[in-house]
Design a protein around this motif. Structure first.
Motif, PDB file in Angstrom:
ATOM      1  N   LYS A  67     -16.117 -12.063  34.957  1.00  0.00           N
ATOM      2  CA  LYS A  67     -17.219 -12.909  34.530  1.00  0.00           C
ATOM      3  C   LYS A  67     -17.621 -13.849  35.651  1.00  0.00           C
ATOM      4  O   LYS A  67     -16.770 -14.431  36.322  1.00  0.00           O
ATOM      5  CB  LYS A  67     -16.778 -13.723  33.302  1.00  0.00           C
ATOM      6  CG  LYS A  67     -17.820 -14.699  32.776  1.00  0.00           C
ATOM      7  CD  LYS A  67     -17.252 -15.473  31.600  1.00  0.00           C
ATOM      8  CE  LYS A  67     -18.270 -16.480  31.059  1.00  0.00           C
ATOM      9  NZ  LYS A  67     -17.719 -17.265  29.925  1.00  0.00           N
ATOM     10  N   SER A  68     -18.913 -13.989  35.869  1.00  0.00           N
ATOM     11  CA  SER A  68     -19.416 -14.907  36.877  1.00  0.00           C
ATOM     12  C   SER A  68     -19.366 -16.328  36.334  1.00  0.00           C
ATOM     13  O   SER A  68     -19.870 -16.605  35.238  1.00  0.00           O
ATOM     14  CB  SER A  68     -20.852 -14.525  37.253  1.00  0.00           C
ATOM     15  OG  SER A  68     -21.358 -15.384  38.239  1.00  0.00           O
ATOM     16  N   MET A  69     -18.730 -17.238  37.102  1.00  0.00           N
ATOM     17  CA  MET A  69     -18.587 -18.627  36.667  1.00  0.00           C
ATOM     18  C   MET A  69     -18.816 -19.567  37.845  1.00  0.00           C
ATOM     19  O   MET A  69     -18.568 -19.210  38.997  1.00  0.00           O
ATOM     20  CB  MET A  69     -17.182 -18.880  36.095  1.00  0.00           C
ATOM     21  CG  MET A  69     -16.818 -18.042  34.889  1.00  0.00           C
ATOM     22  SD  MET A  69     -15.155 -18.440  34.237  1.00  0.00           S
ATOM     23  CE  MET A  69     -15.462 -20.048  33.465  1.00  0.00           C
ATOM     24  N   THR A  70     -19.279 -20.760  37.542  1.00  0.00           N
ATOM     25  CA  THR A  70     -19.377 -21.804  38.560  1.00  0.00           C
ATOM     26  C   THR A  70     -18.062 -22.579  38.592  1.00  0.00           C
ATOM     27  O   THR A  70     -17.288 -22.554  37.620  1.00  0.00           O
ATOM     28  CB  THR A  70     -20.522 -22.784  38.246  1.00  0.00           C
ATOM     29  OG1 THR A  70     -20.194 -23.494  37.045  1.00  0.00           O
ATOM     30  CG2 THR A  70     -21.839 -22.051  38.067  1.00  0.00           C
ATOM     31  N   PRO A  71     -17.770 -23.292  39.677  1.00  0.00           N
ATOM     32  CA  PRO A  71     -16.573 -24.144  39.701  1.00  0.00           C
ATOM     33  C   PRO A  71     -16.561 -25.147  38.548  1.00  0.00           C
ATOM     34  O   PRO A  71     -15.501 -25.429  37.978  1.00  0.00           O
ATOM     35  CB  PRO A  71     -16.666 -24.839  41.060  1.00  0.00           C
ATOM     36  CG  PRO A  71     -17.405 -23.862  41.926  1.00  0.00           C
ATOM     37  CD  PRO A  71     -18.424 -23.253  41.008  1.00  0.00           C
ATOM     38  N   ALA A  72     -17.722 -25.682  38.186  1.00  0.00           N
ATOM     39  CA  ALA A  72     -17.792 -26.644  37.086  1.00  0.00           C
ATOM     40  C   ALA A  72     -17.408 -26.000  35.763  1.00  0.00           C
ATOM     41  O   ALA A  72     -16.743 -26.624  34.918  1.00  0.00           O
ATOM     42  CB  ALA A  72     -19.197 -27.241  36.996  1.00  0.00           C
TER      43      ALA A  72
END
Length: 264
Positions: A67-72
């Motif tokens: 899954k693509s995720m941001t650090p936040a």
């Protein structure tokens, strides 16, 4: 910035001190024959199709792993367990796969966790360029360094890469004074022999380091993952080491001054 994550596992007790959340990043430069997380080898999400029988019908199930995720977004999920970190002295561990395959993303996540005063651990195979390794490792509170074999040819045969870069980065970690736990998988037919383990212990002593060594006995727990992914598991017939064999391995390191833990 986004990274590819294939699992975030809360309440882990085998990935560093205390109760931890393990963040599994996709992509690995190694192809270890015994890999326990084959779903994390490829850097991109993978689609897995399975068939199940129900009521005389065949049901086809599709699952996307990764899954693509941001650090936040990663931080938001990790911080759900903050109370457990505070009570147990735990934190977050970035693992995989190999987190250094996504260096900018891993670094950004480590920085966010530092701002939240969360203890961080980097679980790494050590196979990365020295500049990337040192830059990212310096951001973590603890390095869980996987040491598999000292002989480069044997390492290449069983993992797909030579051991030279791994040993270079291990020595750099020690020279930099990074908090370090060396983790050694005990793999029959690969490194689980007295001669090999004595050599590995000797190498560690030669560097001047004498900290904690975690011995991780081989097991068959990942077999179902290979079946799910449709990958042949070449280690299926390898017998896991017995308790007595593991204790003999631990004795080799204890006799040479190391603190030894079995199972991490």
């Amino acid at each position: 910035m986004k990274g590819c994550v294939f699992d975030i596992r809360h309440y882990s007790v085998h990935d560093g001190p205390g109760i931890r959340t393990a963040v599994f990043l996709k992509g690995c430069p190694l192809r270890c024959r015994w890999c326990h997380n084959p779903e994390g080898l490829e850097p991109e999400p993978v689609q897995v199709c399975r068939e199940r029988q129900a009521g005389g019908k065949t049901i086809r199930l599709t699952e996307i792993i990764g899954k693509s995720m941001t650090p936040a977004e990663v931080a938001e999920e990790v911080l759900k367990s903050r109370i457990f970190f505070e009570e147990s002295g735990g934190g977050v561990t970035f693992t995989g796969g190999e987190p250094l395959m996504q260096p900018e993303f891993t670094e950004a996540c480590l920085q966010l966790m530092a701002r939240e005063h969360i203890h961080t651990a980097l679980d790494t195979c050590g196979y990365a360029s020295p500049d990337i390794f040192i830059r990212i490792a310096a951001r973590a509170d603890l390095i869980l360094f996987d040491l598999k074999h000292g002989d480069s040819d044997i390492h290449l045969q069983f993992t797909g890469v030579p051991s030279g870069p791994v040993l270079t980065n291990l020595r750099a970690s020690i020279e930099a004074g990074f908090p370090l736990i060396v983790r050694i998988p005990l793999i029959p037919g690969f490194n689980h022999s007295a001669d090999t383990l004595i050599s590995m212990a000797g190498y560690l002593r030669e560097t001047g380091w004498s900290g904690r060594v975690d011995l991780l006995p081989y097991h068959h727990i990942a077999t179902h993952k290979y079946e799910k992914l449709g990958i042949n598991y070449c280690m299926r017939d390898i017998r896991p080491p017995s308790a007595a064999e593991v204790e003999q391995a631990a004795k080799i390191f204890r006799e040479r001054g190391f603190i030894v833990s079995v199972g991490g």
